[in-house]
Enzyme design. Structure first.
Site, PDB file in Angstrom:
ATOM      1  N   ILE A 130       0.864  -1.184   0.000  1.00  0.00           N
ATOM      2  CA  ILE A 130       0.000   0.000   0.000  1.00  0.00           C
ATOM      3  C   ILE A 130       0.896   1.227   0.000  1.00  0.00           C
ATOM      4  O   ILE A 130       1.845   1.313   0.780  1.00  0.00           O
ATOM      5  CB  ILE A 130      -0.925  -0.018   1.234  1.00  0.00           C
ATOM      6  CG1 ILE A 130      -1.904  -1.186   1.091  1.00  0.00           C
ATOM      7  CG2 ILE A 130      -1.660   1.303   1.386  1.00  0.00           C
ATOM      8  CD1 ILE A 130      -2.761  -1.426   2.308  1.00  0.00           C
ATOM      9  N   ASN A 145      -3.258   1.257 -11.571  1.00  0.00           N
ATOM     10  CA  ASN A 145      -3.160  -0.090 -10.991  1.00  0.00           C
ATOM     11  C   ASN A 145      -4.144  -1.002 -11.713  1.00  0.00           C
ATOM     12  O   ASN A 145      -5.137  -0.548 -12.273  1.00  0.00           O
ATOM     13  CB  ASN A 145      -3.529  -0.018  -9.503  1.00  0.00           C
ATOM     14  CG  ASN A 145      -3.447  -1.367  -8.815  1.00  0.00           C
ATOM     15  OD1 ASN A 145      -2.501  -2.132  -9.022  1.00  0.00           O
ATOM     16  ND2 ASN A 145      -4.448  -1.692  -8.006  1.00  0.00           N
ATOM     17  N   HIS A 205      -6.533  -4.363 -10.862  1.00  0.00           N
ATOM     18  CA  HIS A 205      -7.086  -5.132  -9.736  1.00  0.00           C
ATOM     19  C   HIS A 205      -7.985  -6.223 -10.313  1.00  0.00           C
ATOM     20  O   HIS A 205      -8.777  -5.955 -11.226  1.00  0.00           O
ATOM     21  CB  HIS A 205      -7.871  -4.204  -8.802  1.00  0.00           C
ATOM     22  CG  HIS A 205      -8.400  -4.902  -7.600  1.00  0.00           C
ATOM     23  ND1 HIS A 205      -7.601  -5.233  -6.517  1.00  0.00           N
ATOM     24  CD2 HIS A 205      -9.639  -5.366  -7.314  1.00  0.00           C
ATOM     25  CE1 HIS A 205      -8.330  -5.875  -5.618  1.00  0.00           C
ATOM     26  NE2 HIS A 205      -9.573  -5.959  -6.081  1.00  0.00           N
ATOM     27  N   SER A 224     -10.119  -4.650 -13.444  1.00  0.00           N
ATOM     28  CA  SER A 224     -10.287  -3.205 -13.586  1.00  0.00           C
ATOM     29  C   SER A 224      -8.929  -2.521 -13.568  1.00  0.00           C
ATOM     30  O   SER A 224      -8.094  -2.832 -12.723  1.00  0.00           O
ATOM     31  CB  SER A 224     -11.106  -2.632 -12.410  1.00  0.00           C
ATOM     32  OG  SER A 224     -12.316  -3.335 -12.225  1.00  0.00           O
ATOM     33  N   ASP A 259      -7.855   0.756  -3.702  1.00  0.00           N
ATOM     34  CA  ASP A 259      -8.677   0.211  -4.792  1.00  0.00           C
ATOM     35  C   ASP A 259      -9.939   1.045  -5.065  1.00  0.00           C
ATOM     36  O   ASP A 259     -10.945   0.516  -5.544  1.00  0.00           O
ATOM     37  CB  ASP A 259      -9.074  -1.246  -4.505  1.00  0.00           C
ATOM     38  CG  ASP A 259      -7.870  -2.177  -4.426  1.00  0.00           C
ATOM     39  OD1 ASP A 259      -6.851  -1.885  -5.079  1.00  0.00           O
ATOM     40  OD2 ASP A 259      -7.952  -3.186  -3.707  1.00  0.00           O
ATOM     41  N   GLU A 262      -6.766  -9.581 -18.105  1.00  0.00           N
ATOM     42  CA  GLU A 262      -5.883  -8.510 -17.621  1.00  0.00           C
ATOM     43  C   GLU A 262      -4.814  -8.197 -18.667  1.00  0.00           C
ATOM     44  O   GLU A 262      -4.451  -7.040 -18.886  1.00  0.00           O
ATOM     45  CB  GLU A 262      -5.193  -8.912 -16.317  1.00  0.00           C
ATOM     46  CG  GLU A 262      -6.116  -8.993 -15.115  1.00  0.00           C
ATOM     47  CD  GLU A 262      -5.362  -9.282 -13.820  1.00  0.00           C
ATOM     48  OE1 GLU A 262      -4.259  -8.741 -13.632  1.00  0.00           O
ATOM     49  OE2 GLU A 262      -5.874 -10.058 -12.997  1.00  0.00           O
TER      50      GLU A 262
HETATM   51  C1  GAR Z   1      -2.801  -9.827 -11.040  1.00  0.00           C
HETATM   52  O1  GAR Z   1      -3.916 -10.691 -11.066  1.00  0.00           O
HETATM   53  C2  GAR Z   1      -3.222  -8.462 -10.517  1.00  0.00           C
HETATM   54  O2  GAR Z   1      -4.512  -8.087 -10.918  1.00  0.00           O
HETATM   55  C3  GAR Z   1      -3.176  -8.685  -9.032  1.00  0.00           C
HETATM   56  O3  GAR Z   1      -2.035  -9.469  -8.816  1.00  0.00           O
HETATM   57  C4  GAR Z   1      -1.796 -10.268  -9.969  1.00  0.00           C
HETATM   58  C5  GAR Z   1      -0.374 -10.028 -10.416  1.00  0.00           C
HETATM   59  O4  GAR Z   1       0.008 -10.932 -11.390  1.00  0.00           O
HETATM   60  N1  GAR Z   1      -3.117  -7.441  -8.325  1.00  0.00           N
HETATM   61  C6  GAR Z   1      -3.696  -7.223  -7.153  1.00  0.00           C
HETATM   62  O5  GAR Z   1      -4.327  -8.063  -6.550  1.00  0.00           O
HETATM   63  C7  GAR Z   1      -3.501  -5.817  -6.617  1.00  0.00           C
HETATM   64  N2  GAR Z   1      -4.322  -5.619  -5.465  1.00  0.00           N
HETATM   65  P1  GAR Z   1       1.318 -10.695 -12.239  1.00  0.00           P
HETATM   66  O6  GAR Z   1       2.464 -10.453 -11.258  1.00  0.00           O
HETATM   67  O7  GAR Z   1       1.519 -11.981 -12.992  1.00  0.00           O
HETATM   68  O8  GAR Z   1       1.091  -9.519 -13.142  1.00  0.00           O
END
Ligand code: GAR
Length: 196
Positions: free
Chosen positions: A88, A103, A105, A132, A141, A170
Protein backbone atom coordinates in the site's frame (compact mmCIF):
# COMPACT_ATOMS: atom_id res chain seq x y z
CA UNK A 1 6.58 8.09 -26.30
CA UNK A 2 5.76 8.32 -22.60
CA UNK A 3 8.38 7.05 -20.16
CA UNK A 4 6.74 4.36 -18.03
CA UNK A 5 8.04 2.74 -14.85
CA UNK A 6 6.44 -0.49 -13.61
CA UNK A 7 6.32 -1.55 -9.96
CA UNK A 8 6.05 -5.28 -9.27
CA UNK A 9 6.27 -7.75 -6.40
CA UNK A 10 6.19 -11.11 -8.16
CA UNK A 11 5.70 -13.12 -11.28
CA UNK A 12 5.13 -10.09 -13.52
CA UNK A 13 2.83 -11.61 -16.14
CA UNK A 14 1.10 -8.24 -16.56
CA UNK A 15 4.53 -6.65 -16.90
CA UNK A 16 5.17 -9.18 -19.68
CA UNK A 17 2.05 -8.09 -21.58
CA UNK A 18 2.98 -4.40 -21.11
CA UNK A 19 6.48 -5.10 -22.45
CA UNK A 20 5.05 -6.88 -25.49
CA UNK A 21 2.67 -4.02 -26.28
CA UNK A 22 5.23 -1.24 -25.76
CA UNK A 23 6.56 0.80 -28.65
CA UNK A 24 3.95 3.20 -30.00
CA UNK A 25 2.62 5.30 -27.13
CA UNK A 26 4.99 4.32 -24.36
CA UNK A 27 8.27 2.69 -23.50
CA UNK A 28 9.16 0.97 -20.23
CA UNK A 29 12.27 2.62 -18.83
CA UNK A 30 12.44 1.04 -15.37
CA UNK A 31 11.04 -1.90 -13.40
CA UNK A 32 11.18 -1.74 -9.62
CA UNK A 33 10.44 -4.72 -7.38
CA UNK A 34 10.15 -4.65 -3.61
CA UNK A 35 11.00 -8.37 -3.59
CA UNK A 36 14.31 -9.81 -4.69
CA UNK A 37 14.61 -12.72 -7.13
CA UNK A 38 11.07 -12.60 -8.55
CA UNK A 39 10.24 -13.76 -12.07
CA UNK A 40 9.12 -10.28 -13.12
CA UNK A 41 12.70 -9.04 -12.76
CA UNK A 42 13.88 -11.76 -15.15
CA UNK A 43 11.24 -10.73 -17.68
CA UNK A 44 12.45 -7.12 -17.53
CA UNK A 45 16.10 -8.10 -17.82
CA UNK A 46 15.32 -10.35 -20.79
CA UNK A 47 13.82 -7.28 -22.49
CA UNK A 48 16.88 -5.15 -21.58
CA UNK A 49 14.87 -2.94 -19.24
CA UNK A 50 16.78 -1.54 -16.23
CA UNK A 51 15.63 -3.02 -12.92
CA UNK A 52 15.97 -2.03 -9.28
CA UNK A 53 15.12 -3.93 -6.12
CA UNK A 54 13.96 -1.70 -3.28
CA UNK A 55 13.09 -3.92 -0.30
CA UNK A 56 10.45 -2.64 2.10
CA UNK A 57 11.62 -4.59 5.16
CA UNK A 58 12.56 -2.58 8.25
CA UNK A 59 11.50 0.76 6.73
CA UNK A 60 8.60 3.04 7.50
CA UNK A 61 6.07 3.32 4.69
CA UNK A 62 7.16 6.92 4.11
CA UNK A 63 10.85 6.12 3.79
CA UNK A 64 10.20 3.12 1.52
CA UNK A 65 7.94 5.25 -0.68
CA UNK A 66 10.54 8.02 -0.62
CA UNK A 67 13.15 5.64 -2.06
CA UNK A 68 10.77 4.53 -4.79
CA UNK A 69 9.86 8.12 -5.59
CA UNK A 70 13.54 9.10 -5.84
CA UNK A 71 14.26 6.20 -8.21
CA UNK A 72 11.27 7.15 -10.39
CA UNK A 73 12.29 10.84 -10.51
CA UNK A 74 15.92 9.93 -11.26
CA UNK A 75 14.72 7.85 -14.22
CA UNK A 76 12.46 10.69 -15.43
CA UNK A 77 9.40 8.45 -15.29
CA UNK A 78 6.24 10.10 -16.57
CA UNK A 79 3.75 7.34 -15.76
CA UNK A 80 3.91 4.75 -12.96
CA UNK A 81 2.16 1.43 -13.45
CA UNK A 82 1.47 -0.95 -10.57
CA UNK A 83 1.47 -4.54 -11.86
CA UNK A 84 1.00 -6.99 -9.03
CA UNK A 85 2.71 -4.57 -6.63
CA UNK A 86 1.54 -5.77 -3.24
CA UNK A 87 2.36 -2.77 -1.02
CA UNK A 88 0.00 0.00 0.00
CA UNK A 89 1.46 3.36 -1.02
CA UNK A 90 1.38 6.38 1.30
CA UNK A 91 -0.96 9.30 0.66
CA UNK A 92 2.03 11.56 -0.02
CA UNK A 93 3.40 9.28 -2.72
CA UNK A 94 -0.01 8.85 -4.34
CA UNK A 95 -0.64 12.61 -4.38
CA UNK A 96 2.79 13.19 -5.90
CA UNK A 97 1.90 10.98 -8.85
CA UNK A 98 -1.77 11.92 -9.10
CA UNK A 99 -3.20 11.22 -12.55
CA UNK A 100 -0.01 9.42 -13.55
CA UNK A 101 -0.31 6.36 -11.33
CA UNK A 102 -2.46 3.39 -12.34
CA UNK A 103 -3.16 -0.09 -10.99
CA UNK A 104 -4.82 -3.28 -12.14
CA UNK A 105 -7.09 -5.13 -9.74
CA UNK A 106 -8.60 -8.58 -10.39
CA UNK A 107 -12.26 -7.69 -9.78
CA UNK A 108 -15.02 -5.57 -11.23
CA UNK A 109 -14.39 -2.57 -8.99
CA UNK A 110 -15.92 -1.13 -6.87
CA UNK A 111 -16.81 -4.74 -5.98
CA UNK A 112 -14.23 -6.85 -4.16
CA UNK A 113 -11.55 -4.40 -3.22
CA UNK A 114 -8.59 -5.74 -1.24
CA UNK A 115 -7.28 -9.29 -1.05
CA UNK A 116 -8.67 -12.87 -1.45
CA UNK A 117 -10.77 -11.54 -4.32
CA UNK A 118 -11.44 -14.80 -6.17
CA UNK A 119 -12.25 -16.74 -2.98
CA UNK A 120 -14.81 -14.11 -2.01
CA UNK A 121 -16.32 -13.93 -5.53
CA UNK A 122 -16.83 -17.72 -5.52
CA UNK A 123 -18.20 -17.74 -1.95
CA UNK A 124 -20.74 -15.10 -3.00
CA UNK A 125 -21.76 -17.24 -6.03
CA UNK A 126 -21.25 -14.33 -8.41
CA UNK A 127 -21.98 -15.06 -12.08
CA UNK A 128 -19.48 -12.46 -13.31
CA UNK A 129 -16.08 -11.27 -12.29
CA UNK A 130 -13.30 -9.49 -14.15
CA UNK A 131 -10.51 -6.97 -13.95
CA UNK A 132 -10.29 -3.20 -13.59
CA UNK A 133 -7.59 -0.68 -14.41
CA UNK A 134 -7.95 2.44 -12.30
CA UNK A 135 -6.21 5.64 -11.30
CA UNK A 136 -4.66 5.21 -7.86
CA UNK A 137 -6.01 7.47 -5.12
CA UNK A 138 -5.13 7.34 -1.41
CA UNK A 139 -8.08 5.07 -0.55
CA UNK A 140 -7.27 1.43 -1.44
CA UNK A 141 -8.68 0.21 -4.79
CA UNK A 142 -11.08 3.17 -4.84
CA UNK A 143 -9.75 5.28 -7.73
CA UNK A 144 -11.73 6.08 -10.88
CA UNK A 145 -11.88 3.19 -13.33
CA UNK A 146 -10.27 3.62 -16.76
CA UNK A 147 -11.19 0.24 -18.26
CA UNK A 148 -12.81 -3.03 -17.23
CA UNK A 149 -13.26 -6.48 -18.72
CA UNK A 150 -15.53 -9.20 -17.41
CA UNK A 151 -15.38 -12.98 -17.38
CA UNK A 152 -17.98 -15.58 -16.38
CA UNK A 153 -17.72 -17.39 -13.06
CA UNK A 154 -18.74 -21.06 -13.21
CA UNK A 155 -20.04 -23.09 -10.25
CA UNK A 156 -17.12 -25.53 -10.48
CA UNK A 157 -14.45 -22.79 -10.45
CA UNK A 158 -11.66 -22.92 -7.91
CA UNK A 159 -10.04 -19.60 -6.95
CA UNK A 160 -7.02 -20.58 -9.07
CA UNK A 161 -9.10 -21.39 -12.16
CA UNK A 162 -10.96 -18.10 -11.82
CA UNK A 163 -7.71 -16.19 -11.21
CA UNK A 164 -6.27 -17.62 -14.44
CA UNK A 165 -9.39 -16.68 -16.43
CA UNK A 166 -9.26 -13.13 -15.06
CA UNK A 167 -5.51 -12.90 -15.67
CA UNK A 168 -6.06 -13.70 -19.32
CA UNK A 169 -8.23 -10.61 -19.77
CA UNK A 170 -5.88 -8.51 -17.62
CA UNK A 171 -3.18 -9.10 -20.21
CA UNK A 172 -5.31 -7.46 -22.92
CA UNK A 173 -6.86 -4.80 -20.74
CA UNK A 174 -3.75 -3.30 -19.12
CA UNK A 175 -1.84 -2.37 -22.30
CA UNK A 176 -5.00 -0.80 -23.76
CA UNK A 177 -5.67 1.26 -20.65
CA UNK A 178 -2.03 2.36 -20.42
CA UNK A 179 -2.12 3.40 -24.07
CA UNK A 180 -5.20 5.57 -23.40
CA UNK A 181 -3.34 7.35 -20.59
CA UNK A 182 -0.07 7.66 -22.52
CA UNK A 183 -1.92 9.12 -25.51
CA UNK A 184 -3.69 11.67 -23.30
CA UNK A 185 -7.08 10.14 -24.13
CA UNK A 186 -7.98 9.71 -20.47
CA UNK A 187 -7.22 12.08 -17.60
CA UNK A 188 -7.95 12.23 -13.90
CA UNK A 189 -10.02 15.38 -13.38
CA UNK A 190 -11.89 16.32 -10.20
CA UNK A 191 -11.76 12.72 -9.03
CA UNK A 192 -13.15 11.31 -12.28
CA UNK A 193 -11.64 9.47 -15.23
CA UNK A 194 -12.42 11.85 -18.09
CA UNK A 195 -12.13 10.59 -21.68
CA UNK A 196 -11.34 12.96 -24.52
C1 GAR B 1 -2.80 -9.83 -11.04
O1 GAR B 1 -3.92 -10.69 -11.07
C2 GAR B 1 -3.22 -8.46 -10.52
O2 GAR B 1 -4.51 -8.09 -10.92
C3 GAR B 1 -3.18 -8.68 -9.03
O3 GAR B 1 -2.03 -9.47 -8.82
C4 GAR B 1 -1.80 -10.27 -9.97
C5 GAR B 1 -0.37 -10.03 -10.42
O4 GAR B 1 0.01 -10.93 -11.39
N1 GAR B 1 -3.12 -7.44 -8.33
C6 GAR B 1 -3.70 -7.22 -7.15
O5 GAR B 1 -4.33 -8.06 -6.55
C7 GAR B 1 -3.50 -5.82 -6.62
N2 GAR B 1 -4.32 -5.62 -5.46
P1 GAR B 1 1.32 -10.69 -12.24
O6 GAR B 1 2.46 -10.45 -11.26
O7 GAR B 1 1.52 -11.98 -12.99
O8 GAR B 1 1.09 -9.52 -13.14
Amino acid sequence: MKRVAVLISGRGSNLGSLIEAAGGSYKIILVISNVEGVAGLDRAQAANIPTQVIPHGGKTRESFDGEIDAALRAANAEIVVLAGFMRILSDGFVRGWEGKLINIHPSLLPAYKGTRVHERVIEAKEALSGASVHFVVPELDAGPVIAQASVPVYPADSPQILADRVLDVEHKLYPEALRLLADGKVKLQNGLAVFT
